[in-house]
Design a protein around this motif. Structure first.
Motif, short mmCIF file in Angstrom:
data_model
loop_
_atom_site.label_atom_id
_atom_site.label_comp_id
_atom_site.label_asym_id
_atom_site.label_seq_id
_atom_site.Cartn_x
_atom_site.Cartn_y
_atom_site.Cartn_z
N GLU A 11 0.70 -1.05 -0.03
CA GLU A 11 -0.06 0.10 -0.08
C GLU A 11 0.83 1.25 0.09
N ASN A 12 2.14 0.97 -0.28
CA ASN A 12 3.04 2.25 -0.33
C ASN A 12 3.27 3.11 1.10
N LEU A 13 2.78 2.29 2.12
CA LEU A 13 3.21 3.06 3.65
C LEU A 13 4.55 2.82 3.83
N LEU A 14 5.29 1.82 3.48
CA LEU A 14 6.63 1.31 3.83
C LEU A 14 7.32 1.11 2.54
N VAL A 15 8.73 1.39 2.74
CA VAL A 15 9.66 0.94 1.55
C VAL A 15 10.66 0.09 2.15
N ARG A 16 11.04 -0.96 1.27
CA ARG A 16 12.15 -1.65 1.72
C ARG A 16 13.33 -1.45 0.81
N TYR A 17 14.29 -1.49 1.40
CA TYR A 17 15.60 -1.28 0.70
C TYR A 17 16.66 -2.51 1.01
N GLN A 18 17.12 -3.32 0.02
CA GLN A 18 17.97 -4.21 0.08
C GLN A 18 19.24 -3.78 0.94
N GLY A 19 19.52 -4.67 2.27
CA GLY A 19 20.58 -4.60 2.79
C GLY A 19 20.38 -3.39 3.91
N ARG A 20 19.32 -2.48 3.79
CA ARG A 20 19.15 -1.20 4.60
C ARG A 20 18.25 -1.57 5.75
N GLY A 21 17.17 -2.03 5.33
CA GLY A 21 15.99 -2.28 6.29
C GLY A 21 14.79 -1.77 5.50
N THR A 22 13.66 -1.58 6.47
CA THR A 22 12.46 -0.96 6.03
C THR A 22 12.07 0.54 6.39
N PHE A 23 11.57 1.36 5.79
CA PHE A 23 11.68 2.69 6.05
C PHE A 23 10.08 3.18 5.90
N VAL A 24 9.73 4.20 6.73
CA VAL A 24 8.37 4.77 6.54
C VAL A 24 8.36 5.64 5.13
N ALA A 25 7.41 5.28 4.31
CA ALA A 25 7.33 5.93 3.01
C ALA A 25 7.20 7.22 2.93
N SER A 26 7.66 8.14 2.11
CA SER A 26 7.48 9.60 2.20
C SER A 26 6.69 10.07 0.91
N HIS A 27 5.68 11.22 1.13
CA HIS A 27 5.16 11.67 -0.03
C HIS A 27 5.90 12.45 -1.07
N ASP A 28 7.17 11.72 -1.40
CA ASP A 28 7.92 12.54 -2.28
C ASP A 28 7.34 12.33 -3.85
N GLU A 29 7.85 13.21 -4.81
CA GLU A 29 7.27 13.17 -6.12
C GLU A 29 7.09 11.86 -6.79
N ALA A 30 8.27 11.18 -6.38
CA ALA A 30 8.27 9.78 -7.20
C ALA A 30 7.16 8.97 -6.75
N ARG A 31 6.85 9.06 -5.58
CA ARG A 31 5.80 8.27 -4.94
C ARG A 31 4.55 8.70 -5.40
N ILE A 32 4.22 9.94 -5.24
CA ILE A 32 3.21 10.57 -5.77
C ILE A 32 2.73 10.41 -7.12
N LEU A 33 3.74 10.50 -8.17
CA LEU A 33 3.58 10.00 -9.58
C LEU A 33 3.15 8.72 -9.74
N PHE A 34 4.01 7.80 -9.08
CA PHE A 34 3.66 6.50 -9.06
C PHE A 34 2.22 6.03 -8.62
N GLN A 35 1.73 6.61 -7.60
CA GLN A 35 0.65 6.12 -6.72
C GLN A 35 -0.72 6.94 -7.12
N PHE A 36 -0.59 8.24 -7.27
CA PHE A 36 -1.81 9.09 -7.33
C PHE A 36 -1.99 9.86 -8.53
N PHE A 37 -0.90 10.07 -9.30
CA PHE A 37 -1.19 10.72 -10.73
C PHE A 37 -1.18 9.92 -11.83
N LYS A 38 -2.44 9.80 -12.46
CA LYS A 38 -2.45 8.72 -13.56
C LYS A 38 -2.58 9.40 -14.99
N LEU A 39 -2.45 10.60 -14.99
CA LEU A 39 -2.51 11.25 -16.76
C LEU A 39 -1.06 11.11 -17.06
N VAL A 40 -1.19 10.67 -18.08
CA VAL A 40 0.47 10.19 -18.92
C VAL A 40 0.27 10.78 -20.29
#
Length: 256
Positions: free
Chosen positions: A78-107
């Motif tokens: 659900e894009n609430l967490l982000v996993r990074y190999q070798g680093r662990g699991t982090f709380v996701a931020s509303h950065d532009e990359a995530r917003i573009l992927f999850q919430f903006f659908k006009l391409v």
């Protein structure tokens, strides 16, 4: 044989003990997930913060690592967490990359996904229209913050957008600078994180006013997107109407 349960280091009841006490019959991983989501919602876990590993969470909550893993998998999906190999699991931020992927659908029809630029038309506080009070579960006569803006792709206005927010949750927003990335603003300044959205799509012909805003002829075909965005606690937070030109762009939905 009764299954043994662990307790928090603080001595508080484990998840399984609380579930038994409250007759909560949901799957255990869902109960764990809700507890972890609450930590994000109340600010104990903040964007880009590393969270404890599965073993630590399992020991703290008194459940198996498999149960924790299933809860974290769903939160990552659900894009609430982000996993990074070798680093662990982090709380996701509303950065532009995530917003573009999850919430903006006009391409653009060229296929390249780009984050649109925004120009604010105005920001004001008004009485909620009936459609908005219904969408956000507000009382009749409740006040909302209305943001109107134009969004552009490749320098051309393609979206006329009206955004409504409960005034009680966004005090001071009318006077604040409005950035391009609204969801990041909601989280950083008002402690409101958007978890998901529900959209209704409809083909329309532009009114004279809508056509003037977008610089096209009246009755030009367009796509109307009626969105309700929900916070981590499930409450409706934002009602957004987007009027989109689709001559050189399309709505992309990635079904999984």
């Amino acid at each position: 044989m009764k299954r043994a349960t662990l307790r928090h280091a603080s001595g508080l009841p484990s998840v399984t003990e609380r579930a038994a006490a409250t007759a909560d019959f949901r799957p255990l991983y869902r109960q764990v997930k809700d507890m972890l989501v609450a930590r994000i919602a109340d600010g104990r876990w903040t964007p880009e913060q590393a969270i404890p590993n599965e073993f630590e969470l399992a020991a703290e909550l008194g459940v198996s690592q498999g149960t924790v893993r299933k809860a974290l998998d769903e939160m990552a999906g659900e894009n609430l967490l982000v996993r990074y190999q070798g680093r662990g699991t982090f709380v996701a931020s509303h950065d532009e990359a995530r917003i573009l992927f999850q919430f903006f659908k006009l391409v653009p029809d060229t296929g390249e996904k780009v984050f649109p630029e925004s120009t604010i038309v105005d920001t004001t506080q008004i009485k909620a229209p009936r459609a908005t009070s219904d969408a956000l579960g507000l009382d009749a006569g409740a006040q909302v913050i209305r943001i109107r803006r134009l969004r552009s792709l490749s320098g051309r206005p393609v979206i006329s957008e009206t955004i409504m927010l409960p005034a009680t949750s966004f005090a001071g927003l009318v006077q604040a600078p409005i950035p391009n990335n609204l969801y990041q603003l909601y989280a950083a300044k008002f402690g409101v994180r958007i978890a998901r959205a529900q959209e209704r799509l409809k083909a329309i012909a532009l009114s004279a006013k809508q056509a003037r805003e977008l610089g096209v002829a009246e009755l030009t075909p367009a796509l109307m997107i009626d969105r309700i965005a929900f916070g981590l606690d499930g409450r409706p937070i934002e009602h957004r109407i987007s009027i989109c030109l689709t001559e050189d762009a399309h709505y992309l939905s990635d079904l999984k």
